[in-house]
Scaffold this active site. Sequence first.
Site, short mmCIF file in Angstrom:
data_model
loop_
_atom_site.label_atom_id
_atom_site.label_comp_id
_atom_site.label_asym_id
_atom_site.label_seq_id
_atom_site.Cartn_x
_atom_site.Cartn_y
_atom_site.Cartn_z
N ALA A 96 0.87 -1.18 0.00
CA ALA A 96 0.00 0.00 0.00
C ALA A 96 0.90 1.23 0.00
CB ALA A 96 -0.89 -0.03 1.23
N GLY A 140 0.65 -4.80 1.12
CA GLY A 140 -0.55 -4.89 0.29
C GLY A 140 -0.28 -5.59 -1.04
N GLU A 143 -0.58 -9.12 -0.31
CA GLU A 143 -2.00 -9.41 -0.07
C GLU A 143 -2.80 -9.44 -1.38
OE1 GLU A 143 -1.78 -6.20 2.82
OE2 GLU A 143 -2.76 -7.51 4.26
N GLU A 163 4.59 -4.83 7.38
CA GLU A 163 3.85 -3.73 8.02
C GLU A 163 4.30 -3.48 9.46
OE1 GLU A 163 2.51 -6.22 6.28
OE2 GLU A 163 1.02 -5.44 4.89
N1 CAA Z 1 4.62 3.24 -0.76
C1 CAA Z 1 4.98 4.38 -1.36
N2 CAA Z 1 6.10 4.50 -2.11
C2 CAA Z 1 6.86 3.42 -2.25
C3 CAA Z 1 6.54 2.19 -1.66
C4 CAA Z 1 5.33 2.12 -0.89
N3 CAA Z 1 4.90 0.98 -0.33
N4 CAA Z 1 7.49 1.29 -1.97
C5 CAA Z 1 8.38 1.93 -2.74
N5 CAA Z 1 8.00 3.22 -2.90
C6 CAA Z 1 8.68 4.26 -3.66
C7 CAA Z 1 9.90 4.77 -2.90
O1 CAA Z 1 9.52 5.73 -1.95
C8 CAA Z 1 10.71 5.36 -4.03
O2 CAA Z 1 10.17 6.61 -4.39
P1 CAA Z 1 11.14 7.89 -4.59
O3 CAA Z 1 11.99 7.53 -5.78
O4 CAA Z 1 10.19 9.00 -4.86
O5 CAA Z 1 11.94 8.02 -3.34
C9 CAA Z 1 10.44 4.39 -5.19
O6 CAA Z 1 9.23 3.71 -4.86
C10 CAA Z 1 11.52 3.36 -5.37
O7 CAA Z 1 11.72 2.72 -4.11
P2 CAA Z 1 13.16 2.52 -3.43
O8 CAA Z 1 14.06 3.64 -3.81
O9 CAA Z 1 12.93 2.31 -1.98
O10 CAA Z 1 13.62 1.19 -4.17
P3 CAA Z 1 14.62 0.09 -3.60
O11 CAA Z 1 14.88 -0.82 -4.75
O12 CAA Z 1 15.78 0.71 -2.93
O13 CAA Z 1 13.79 -0.70 -2.46
C11 CAA Z 1 11.85 -1.80 -1.54
C12 CAA Z 1 12.66 -1.44 -2.82
C13 CAA Z 1 12.66 -2.74 -0.66
C14 CAA Z 1 10.58 -2.50 -2.02
C15 CAA Z 1 11.52 -0.51 -0.77
O14 CAA Z 1 10.97 0.43 -1.67
C16 CAA Z 1 10.54 -0.70 0.35
O15 CAA Z 1 10.89 -1.19 1.39
N6 CAA Z 1 9.27 -0.29 0.12
C17 CAA Z 1 8.24 -0.38 1.16
C18 CAA Z 1 7.75 -1.79 1.36
C19 CAA Z 1 6.70 -1.82 2.44
O16 CAA Z 1 6.92 -1.49 3.59
N7 CAA Z 1 5.47 -2.22 2.05
C20 CAA Z 1 4.34 -2.32 2.95
C21 CAA Z 1 3.51 -1.07 2.88
S1 CAA Z 1 2.28 -0.98 4.13
C22 CAA Z 1 0.99 -1.93 3.57
O17 CAA Z 1 1.05 -2.49 2.50
C23 CAA Z 1 -0.20 -1.97 4.47
C24 CAA Z 1 -1.20 -3.00 4.11
O18 CAA Z 1 -1.12 -4.14 4.47
C25 CAA Z 1 -2.39 -2.63 3.37
#
Ligand code: CAA
Length: 290
Positions: A96, A140, A143, A163
Amino acid sequence: MSAFRISTRAGYTLIPASLPRVARPYSSAAPSFEHITVSTPKPGVGLITLNRPKALNALFTPLGLELGDALRRFEKDDSIGATVITGSEKAFAAGADIKEMKDKSFADAYGRDFIQMWTDFVHATKKPVITAVNGYALGGGCELAMMGDILYCSKGARFGQPEIKLGVLPGMGGSQRLTRAIGKAKAMELVLTGDNFTGAQAEQWGLAAKVFETPAECVDGAIATAEKIASYSRIAVKAAKEAVNKSQELGLRDGYDHERTLFHGLFGSKDQKIGMTAFANKEKPQWSHE
Ligand code: CAA
């Protein structure tokens, strides 16, 4: 020449099957999609590709609205028998959208049923959905992958429910679906640690039905399975999907009863007669989908 139909506002158009997949847009389903692409790569198959590369397909509301719209269009289209949802090689979906969520209040989240639409539109989809997962499928994204009826992935896919690292817990069914799929021991460990797991592990643990060497093979494999499913009676496929899904909700006795009711009901369909008569006559069935 082999060909397949795409629906247009004016009706259906025959398109040569030899065109590359990207050249077969799903006209009637794509008024102005910005965050997904939609096509019909094979007869009877709808393909939805999440397309928000700069954010690794993070699931924000505009993308969800488009995905719901596309799924509804395929659901209503009699020429479509099964749908594949995929992302990019790097990310199915990285979760998400954290930036969309971070400032929400309790009233925004609970009061406005934040993210409920994601589970609603998948529940409303009676035709089979195959998720083809490459790259990150986190939070998400994991999911959404699990909401499909069949999950395929490539070896290098990276699943996880991270999360807990953000001060929350899975909100789109992860704690429930992951636990049902791989058992409490592993699911609890993954949800509480936020650790990732690979596509190969997803297949070993029974979350994925198949694992492929490469992302391209994964998407092609999902499309081939969707095409096979779409070649059967839509009525029988709908009932079979319902029966298997009920096994996740009902006790064994109620599940048997529900299955048998569906089985008996199919004797009222034309396709039961067509299928069994074709077998007896050593012919290929020509389904009526009625
Ligand atoms: N939400 C918003 N933006 C996201 C994102 C997310 N879940 N995941 C990645 N992005 C964005 C980053 O912010 C980045 O944007 P900018 O270039 O503007 O900074 C872009 O995508 C590229 O990401 P990274 O630079 O971080 O890429 P990476 O290759 O270094 O890392 C990754 C990849 C390990 C997937 C890392 O992006 C990450 O950890 N993302 C978050 C994963 C996460 O925590 N997901 C769970 C979300 S909460 C949820 O989903 C709740 C639910 O159950 C409903």
